[in-house]
Design a protein around this motif. Structure first.
Motif, PDB file in Angstrom:
ATOM      1  N   MET A  95      -6.552  13.450  -1.940  1.00 14.96           N
ATOM      2  CA  MET A  95      -6.623  12.001  -2.218  1.00 14.96           C
ATOM      3  C   MET A  95      -7.476  11.767  -3.468  1.00 14.96           C
ATOM      4  SD  MET A  95      -9.042  10.504   0.920  1.00 14.96           S
ATOM      5  CE  MET A  95      -7.872  10.645   2.259  1.00 14.96           C
ATOM      6  N   PRO A  96      -6.933  12.131  -4.637  1.00 15.59           N
ATOM      7  CA  PRO A  96      -7.733  12.115  -5.871  1.00 15.59           C
ATOM      8  C   PRO A  96      -8.450  10.816  -6.195  1.00 15.59           C
ATOM      9  CG  PRO A  96      -5.644  13.233  -6.229  1.00 15.59           C
ATOM     10  CD  PRO A  96      -5.574  12.654  -4.846  1.00 15.59           C
ATOM     11  N   PRO A  97      -7.883   9.635  -5.928  1.00 17.90           N
ATOM     12  CA  PRO A  97      -8.622   8.425  -6.328  1.00 17.90           C
ATOM     13  C   PRO A  97      -9.988   8.287  -5.669  1.00 17.90           C
ATOM     14  CG  PRO A  97      -6.327   7.893  -5.884  1.00 17.90           C
ATOM     15  CD  PRO A  97      -6.539   9.302  -5.423  1.00 17.90           C
ATOM     16  N   ILE A  98     -10.210   8.981  -4.549  1.00 21.01           N
ATOM     17  CA  ILE A  98     -11.518   8.880  -3.894  1.00 21.01           C
ATOM     18  C   ILE A  98     -12.596   9.567  -4.740  1.00 21.01           C
ATOM     19  CG2 ILE A  98     -11.604  11.002  -2.506  1.00 21.01           C
ATOM     20  CD1 ILE A  98     -12.587   9.390  -0.154  1.00 21.01           C
ATOM     21  N   GLN A 155      -4.922   4.717   1.606  1.00 17.32           N
ATOM     22  CA  GLN A 155      -4.084   3.509   1.572  1.00 17.32           C
ATOM     23  C   GLN A 155      -4.309   2.719   0.278  1.00 17.32           C
ATOM     24  OE1 GLN A 155      -1.451   2.223   3.890  1.00 17.32           O
ATOM     25  NE2 GLN A 155      -1.558   4.465   3.755  1.00 17.32           N
ATOM     26  N   CYS A 156      -4.078   3.410  -0.834  1.00 19.68           N
ATOM     27  CA  CYS A 156      -4.282   2.788  -2.142  1.00 19.68           C
ATOM     28  C   CYS A 156      -3.433   1.527  -2.280  1.00 19.68           C
ATOM     29  CB  CYS A 156      -3.894   3.767  -3.242  1.00 19.68           C
ATOM     30  SG  CYS A 156      -5.001   5.186  -3.355  1.00 19.68           S
ATOM     31  N   GLY A 157      -3.998   0.526  -2.913  1.00 21.34           N
ATOM     32  CA  GLY A 157      -3.269  -0.702  -3.190  1.00 21.34           C
ATOM     33  C   GLY A 157      -2.293  -0.485  -4.332  1.00 21.34           C
ATOM     34  N   HIS A 164       0.835  -1.204   0.000  1.00 24.84           N
ATOM     35  CA  HIS A 164       0.000   0.000   0.000  1.00 24.84           C
ATOM     36  C   HIS A 164       0.863   1.244   0.000  1.00 24.84           C
ATOM     37  CE1 HIS A 164      -3.775  -2.179   0.553  1.00 24.84           C
ATOM     38  NE2 HIS A 164      -3.004  -3.047   1.200  1.00 24.84           N
ATOM     39  N   CYS A 165       0.313   2.299  -0.545  1.00 25.53           N
ATOM     40  CA  CYS A 165       0.992   3.591  -0.616  1.00 25.53           C
ATOM     41  C   CYS A 165       1.357   4.053   0.799  1.00 25.53           C
ATOM     42  CB  CYS A 165       0.049   4.592  -1.287  1.00 25.53           C
ATOM     43  SG  CYS A 165       0.647   6.285  -1.234  1.00 25.53           S
ATOM     44  N   PRO A 166       2.501   4.697   0.974  1.00 25.52           N
ATOM     45  CA  PRO A 166       2.895   5.111   2.322  1.00 25.52           C
ATOM     46  C   PRO A 166       2.220   6.386   2.802  1.00 25.52           C
ATOM     47  CG  PRO A 166       4.578   5.755   0.745  1.00 25.52           C
ATOM     48  CD  PRO A 166       3.555   4.977  -0.021  1.00 25.52           C
ATOM     49  N   TYR A 167       1.428   7.021   1.979  1.00 26.35           N
ATOM     50  CA  TYR A 167       0.963   8.350   2.368  1.00 26.35           C
ATOM     51  C   TYR A 167      -0.426   8.338   3.023  1.00 26.35           C
ATOM     52  CZ  TYR A 167       5.142   9.914  -0.077  1.00 26.35           C
ATOM     53  OH  TYR A 167       6.447  10.095  -0.465  1.00 26.35           O
ATOM     54  N   CYS A 168      -1.460   8.785   2.332  1.00 23.45           N
ATOM     55  CA  CYS A 168      -2.680   9.176   3.048  1.00 23.45           C
ATOM     56  C   CYS A 168      -3.566   7.991   3.452  1.00 23.45           C
ATOM     57  CB  CYS A 168      -3.467  10.184   2.224  1.00 23.45           C
ATOM     58  SG  CYS A 168      -4.542   9.457   0.993  1.00 23.45           S
ATOM     59  N   GLY A 223      -6.674   3.362  -9.173  1.00 25.39           N
ATOM     60  CA  GLY A 223      -6.354   4.791  -9.143  1.00 25.39           C
ATOM     61  C   GLY A 223      -5.186   5.065  -8.205  1.00 25.39           C
ATOM     62  N   LEU A 224      -4.352   6.003  -8.582  1.00 20.57           N
ATOM     63  CA  LEU A 224      -3.264   6.474  -7.710  1.00 20.57           C
ATOM     64  C   LEU A 224      -3.090   7.962  -7.965  1.00 20.57           C
ATOM     65  CD1 LEU A 224      -0.181   4.053  -8.011  1.00 20.57           C
ATOM     66  CD2 LEU A 224      -1.855   4.164  -6.166  1.00 20.57           C
ATOM     67  N   CYS A 225      -2.619   8.692  -6.966  1.00 18.11           N
ATOM     68  CA  CYS A 225      -2.226  10.071  -7.233  1.00 18.11           C
ATOM     69  C   CYS A 225      -0.720  10.129  -7.427  1.00 18.11           C
ATOM     70  CB  CYS A 225      -2.694  11.004  -6.116  1.00 18.11           C
ATOM     71  SG  CYS A 225      -1.691  10.976  -4.619  1.00 18.11           S
ATOM     72  N   ILE A 226      -0.228  11.298  -7.732  1.00 16.86           N
ATOM     73  CA  ILE A 226       1.199  11.448  -8.053  1.00 16.86           C
ATOM     74  C   ILE A 226       2.093  11.036  -6.885  1.00 16.86           C
ATOM     75  CG2 ILE A 226       1.196  13.891  -7.413  1.00 16.86           C
ATOM     76  CD1 ILE A 226       3.198  14.388  -9.670  1.00 16.86           C
ATOM     77  N   LYS A 227       1.585  11.171  -5.677  1.00 16.68           N
ATOM     78  CA  LYS A 227       2.396  10.779  -4.513  1.00 16.68           C
ATOM     79  C   LYS A 227       2.585   9.256  -4.499  1.00 16.68           C
ATOM     80  CE  LYS A 227      -0.359  12.901  -1.482  1.00 16.68           C
ATOM     81  NZ  LYS A 227      -1.278  13.684  -2.348  1.00 16.68           N
ATOM     82  N   GLY A 228       1.519   8.539  -4.802  1.00 13.97           N
ATOM     83  CA  GLY A 228       1.619   7.086  -4.839  1.00 13.97           C
ATOM     84  C   GLY A 228       2.535   6.602  -5.960  1.00 13.97           C
TER      85      GLY A 228
HETATM   86 FE1  SF4 Z   1      -1.271   7.420  -1.788  1.00 11.72          FE
HETATM   87 FE2  SF4 Z   1      -2.433   9.270  -3.264  1.00 11.72          FE
HETATM   88 FE3  SF4 Z   1      -3.671   6.953  -2.747  1.00 11.72          FE
HETATM   89 FE4  SF4 Z   1      -3.352   8.726  -0.809  1.00 11.72          FE
HETATM   90  S1  SF4 Z   1      -4.570   9.009  -2.671  1.00 11.72           S
HETATM   91  S2  SF4 Z   1      -2.977   6.550  -0.654  1.00 11.72           S
HETATM   92  S3  SF4 Z   1      -1.374   9.608  -1.319  1.00 11.72           S
HETATM   93  S4  SF4 Z   1      -1.816   7.242  -3.953  1.00 11.72           S
END
Ligand code: SF4
Length: 703
Positions: free
Chosen positions: A186-189, A24-26, A17-21, A50-55
């Motif tokens: 958290m764009p994927p939401i 917790q995107c897979g 999972h992504c380390p950020y928000c 979906g992922l954002c640039i941080k992921g």
């Molecule tokens: Fe990571 Fe972005 Fe998904 Fe948050 S929205 S878990 S920062 S990829």
């Protein structure tokens, strides 16, 4: 086939999972010769690919050349100098012993973080109480979710950010989102809100700025910062006045409505317009939309919560959700959008000064006895409640003389940052475990190189209350230790090693499960294997046979009476004084390509390319008064300090408000400006509103 099992067969990648928000995107992490790469996990049911640039860029920190790989101790000349682990551990033990001998165990503080796994949060709480014997442990999540947590505990009896899964969002007829900007954070939401819109639903956003989310929603209530309770009371007033209260729900499932009603009746729409700046007609229209919606949701985020009246604000929104009978009803309800990666689990398992694992209370005799049994210590040896996060930081050098920080960078993230820096400087001993030399590590006497997210396993609990497994994908660099190893080693040097014998993170999780058995946040039916099989398990989950609990409150509320509770929530003034010297309001927040204190994201070239420096959003009319044009250096001054930002002129912000993101330090530190006034219940600082003066910066600041 689950999201986790597919890749094991096909690739050497690891499903994690992504380390950020807190979404917790897979993701799949694939080790490479140069480090690792990230690809989205389309089968994980939360982000669905979906992922954002941080992921996408999350692997950049793993093989970063600035990683810490050796312990450092500040030398006599004041320079952080590499030493062996044995030397560092011996020095820590000696200093802890000396501080305890001189001032007692509570003179050692421990400061954790909302990004730590559940295992680490649990172990840090145990380490503070069993290895050090100190009451003084708290964490940076106090700056994130504490107001919402306190409010839902009071009103609904249980604190889980979303009491329903995200898959319910598309079916809501109307959603009111107060003080959140997920389109950027958290764009994927947004796929859930898009689906809701396609189903004919409406999203309404209350925010001082027309954020990306507010612009997308189409309906925007541009309230003055610090006036959320007035807005919510105004909505409740209209619901009562116009006969839109769900009388049966209020009668059968709630209590104390009269208190809320009496308060709300003094917030007639004209008055609320004067306080909030939102037109009366808009207040009436939104109240009618909520009251007539077959399925309504109210979501809050940090906007209303990070205030000195944050609990009151959240309770005011909960009043509205209860009045329309939305809570516990399918595809409806009240929830809060958690911010930090493990902002949910991090607050459940004992990092808070007043809590024990599973949301057990440290002052509750039965809870203390249970934990004494799990930890194999006398109940009397468990300390009582300690200081909350800001109070702990503010006691450094006076009551607290040594501090261990794990997973946090308070020099950037704490309010009134200059004051916090002074406090840190007054410590006898500051120990920081981190993977980069963060701004806080630069103040430390001892720095310990810690493993990162992909280098150790552990569970996280996402914003829905879904417990997920972050799996170890690569080995840490030589010389780096995991937090589990670090805490166990320090405990051993203090002669407390017997309580910290774990083969791995799974062994810690097993103990965590026993600690939470029978508690509110009961994890005892969850296993790593189940998490992988089921793509996460929702707590509470009491037994191996329990399916977990995706939806809460359907039949009763876990309060003493079984009913939800209304509260009287009068609007209060902000803590700072607005006058001729400080005539504007300052609010702070996040941007897409940075995260929290920026320790990771400011080390990520791809993110720096998008957001290398902060800015100040200011309305053109306000800028003209200050003689400022686009791109000028703008000097912001509050009663705490000054900071300089590049002016960004925009009509999306109120004329009386300035916005700055908070991910930077030094002269660009938003938190040098923010106010440390605390909510009387949650002890949340007032990050989201203070008064400010703006002017063109002197020429040297602009260069
Ligand atoms: Fe990571 Fe972005 Fe998904 Fe948050 S929205 S878990 S920062 S990829």
């Amino acid at each position: 086939m689950t999201a986790g099992s597919l890749l094991d067969i096909q690739t050497p990648s690891v499903a994690t999972h992504c380390p950020y928000c807190a979404l917790q995107c897979g993701i799949f992490l694939t080790p490479t010769a140069a480090g690792a790469t990230v690809t989205p996990n389309a089968l994980f049911p939360v982000n669905k690919g979906g992922l954002c640039i941080k992921g996408w860029s999350a692997a950049a920190t793993l093989a970063h050349p600035e990683r810490l790989t050796q312990p450092l101790i500040r030398s006599g000349a004041g320079v952080l100098t590499p030493v062996t682990w044995d030397v560092a551990l011996a020095e820590i033990a000696e200093r802890f012993r000396a501080v305890t001998a001189a001032f007692g165990p509570d003179a050692i503080g421990v400061f954790g973080g909302g990004s730590l796994t559940n295992e680490k949060a649990y172990l840090l709480g145990k380490f503070a109480r069993v290895a050090l014997g100190t009451a003084n442990i708290d964490y940076n999540g106090r700056f994130c979710m504490s107001s919402a947590a306190a409010a839902v505990n009071r009103a609904l009896g249980l604190d889980r950010g979303l009491p329903f899964p995200l898959e319910d969002l598309p079916h809501a007829s109307v959603i009111l989102l107060a003080g959140g900007n997920p389109a950027e954070t958290m764009p994927p939401i947004m796929q859930y809100f898009e689906a809701q819109q396609q189903n004919g639903g409406r999203l309404i956003v209350a925010d001082p700025r027309r954020t990306a989310t507010a612009a997308w929603a189409g309906r925007h209530l541009r309230l003055q910062p610090g006036t959320d309770a007035a807005l919510a009371n105004g909505l409740l007033h209209v619901l009562i006045r116009d006969g839109l209260v769900d009388e049966a729900f209020v009668r059968e499932r709630t209590e104390n409505f009269e208190d809320a009603r009496r308060t709300a009746m003094t917030y007639w729409p004209e008055r609320v317009e004067r306080i909030t700046g939102i037109e009366e007609a808009a207040i009436v229209e939104v109240a009618h939309a909520l009251g007539r919606a077959p399925r309504a949701m109210i979501l809050t985020a940090r906007g209303p919560e990070q205030q000195a009246q944050g609990v009151n604000n959240a309770l005011a929104y909960i009043n509205v959700a209860l009045a329309i009978g939305a809570v516990g009803k399918p595809q409806s309800g009240f929830g809060t959008l958690t911010g930090q990666g493990n902002g949910q689990g991090g607050r459940e398992h004992g990092q808070k000064a007043d809590q024990l694992p599973g949301y057990r209370l440290i002052e509750n005799a039965a809870d203390r006895r249970h934990m004494a049994g799990v930890w194999d210590v006398p109940e009397s040896a468990i300390p009582h409640a300690g200081k909350s996060a800001f109070e702990l930081l503010d006691a450094l050098g006076t009551e607290v003389h040594a501090l261990l920080i794990m997973g946090s960078n308070p020099v950037v993230s704490a309010p009134d940052a200059l004051r916090v820096q002074q406090r840190l400087a007054s410590l006898n001993t500051l120990i920081v475990a981190d993977f980069f030399r963060s701004e806080t590590a630069e103040h430390a006497d001892i720095v310990l190189p810690a493993a990162q997210w992909a280098e150790e396993s552990g569970t996280m609990t996402n914003l829905e209350g879904r417990v997920i497994l972050r799996r170890r994908a690569i080995a840490p660099p030589l010389g780096v230790r995991t937090d589990l190893e670090i805490l166990s080693a320090i405990a051993a040097t203090l002669g407390r090693g017997r309580w910290f014998q774990y083969a791995d993170e799974a062994a810690v999780f097993d103990e965590l499960k026993r600690a939470t058995a029978g508690a509110t946040a009961d994890y005892s039916g969850i296993t790593y294997a189940r998490i992988e099989e089921e793509d996460g398990v929702f707590w509470p989950c009491q037994t191996a046979a329990s399916p977990g609990t995706p939806r809460l409150f359907a039949d009763r509320f876990p309060t003493p009476s079984g009913r939800a509770r209304f509260h009287a929530t009068p609007h209060g003034e902000i803590a700072d004084v607005r006058d001729g010297e400080f005539p504007l309001l300052l609010t702070t927040g996040r941007v897409l390509a940075q995260y929290q204190s920026g320790t990771q994201t400011r080390h990520t070239p791809e993110l720096q390319a998008v957001s290398a420096e902060p800015f100040a959003e200011i309305h053109p009319v306000t800028a003209a008064h200050a003689g400022v044009v686009e791109g000028d250096a703008l000097l912001l001054t509050t009663r705490r300090g000054t900071a300089t930002f590049k002016a960004r002129l925009t009509r999306t912000i109120r004329e009386d408000t300035v916005f700055v993101p908070f991910h930077w330090n030094g002269d660009q530190s938003a938190n040098r400006l923010t106010h440390a006034a605390l909510d009387p219940i949650s002890r949340m600082p007032e990050f989201k509103v203070c008064t400010v003066r703006v002017e063109r910066a002197p020429l040297e600041s602009a260069s």
